[in-house]
Scaffold this active site. Structure first.
Site: not given
Ligand code: APR
Length: 172
Positions: A126, A10-11, A34, A32, A122-124
């Protein structure tokens, strides 16, 4: 070139100078990573995001750019917010994803951060495929001249960790 370390975790728990947030252009939080960063870091982060919007980014933080706020209650002193591209099959947005990493390290150098943790931007939500995002992120970081000594990629799930592990093994 900074040392690159992969972590399955967890970051928001990382003890680094700055963690990078996969934000959206509003900077007003989301799901996510964020959501996790704002939840764990507390309201001070959002307050500074509001000031960033008012003072510098009235239209929102553009994709591929980066901006810094306090880390609030996080162990990290700073959060570097960056906006990744939404994946598109029609359009190659790899340069924007690379820019997220390059610009985040440029901001890290501006504030004097020596250790920086990235999520898999971007891998979640997005939708960027991990097998494209991982080599892209690694080559962007390896190509940057920076004073940052250690870059961590903190991967939340196993699939992301394995994608980065494979990409790193192919890069070295
Ligand atoms: N620690 C590390 N990585 C995490 C955590 C965490 N606590 N929570 C989620 N992730 C990972 C996800 O599993 C994914 O691999 O972060 C990566 C990016 O996923 P997202 O958080 O969905 O971000 P992204 O794909 O860039 O989409 C951004 O999502 O949350 C919203 O406000 C954000 O609109 C924006 C969009």
């Amino acid at each position: 070139m900074p040392r690159i370390v992969l972590i399955h975790g967890d970051i928001t728990e990382q003890d680094v100078d700055a963690i990078v947030n996969a934000a959206n252009s509003s900077l007003m939080g989301g799901g996510g990573v964020d959501g996790a960063i704002h939840r764990r870091g507390g309201p001070a982060i959002l307050e500074e995001c509001r000031r960033l919007r008012a003072d510098r980014y009235p239209q929102g933080l553009p994709t591929g750019q980066a901006a810094v706020t306090t880390g609030g209650r996080l162990r990290a002193r700073w959060v570097i917010h960056t906006v990744g591209p939404v994946y598109s099959r029609r359009e190659d947005r790899s340069a924007l994803l690379a820019s997220c990493h390059i610009e985040s390290l440029r901001v890290a150098d501006q504030i004097g951060a020596k250790t920086v943790a990235f999520p898999a931007i971007s891998t979640g939500v997005y939708g960027y495929p991990l097998d494209e995002a991982a080599p892209l992120a690694l080559s962007a970081v390896r190509g940057v001249t920076t004073d940052v000594v250690e870059v961590q990629f903190v991967l939340f799930d196993r699939a992301a960790y394995e994608a980065f592990e494979l990409a790193l093994s192919r890069a070295t």
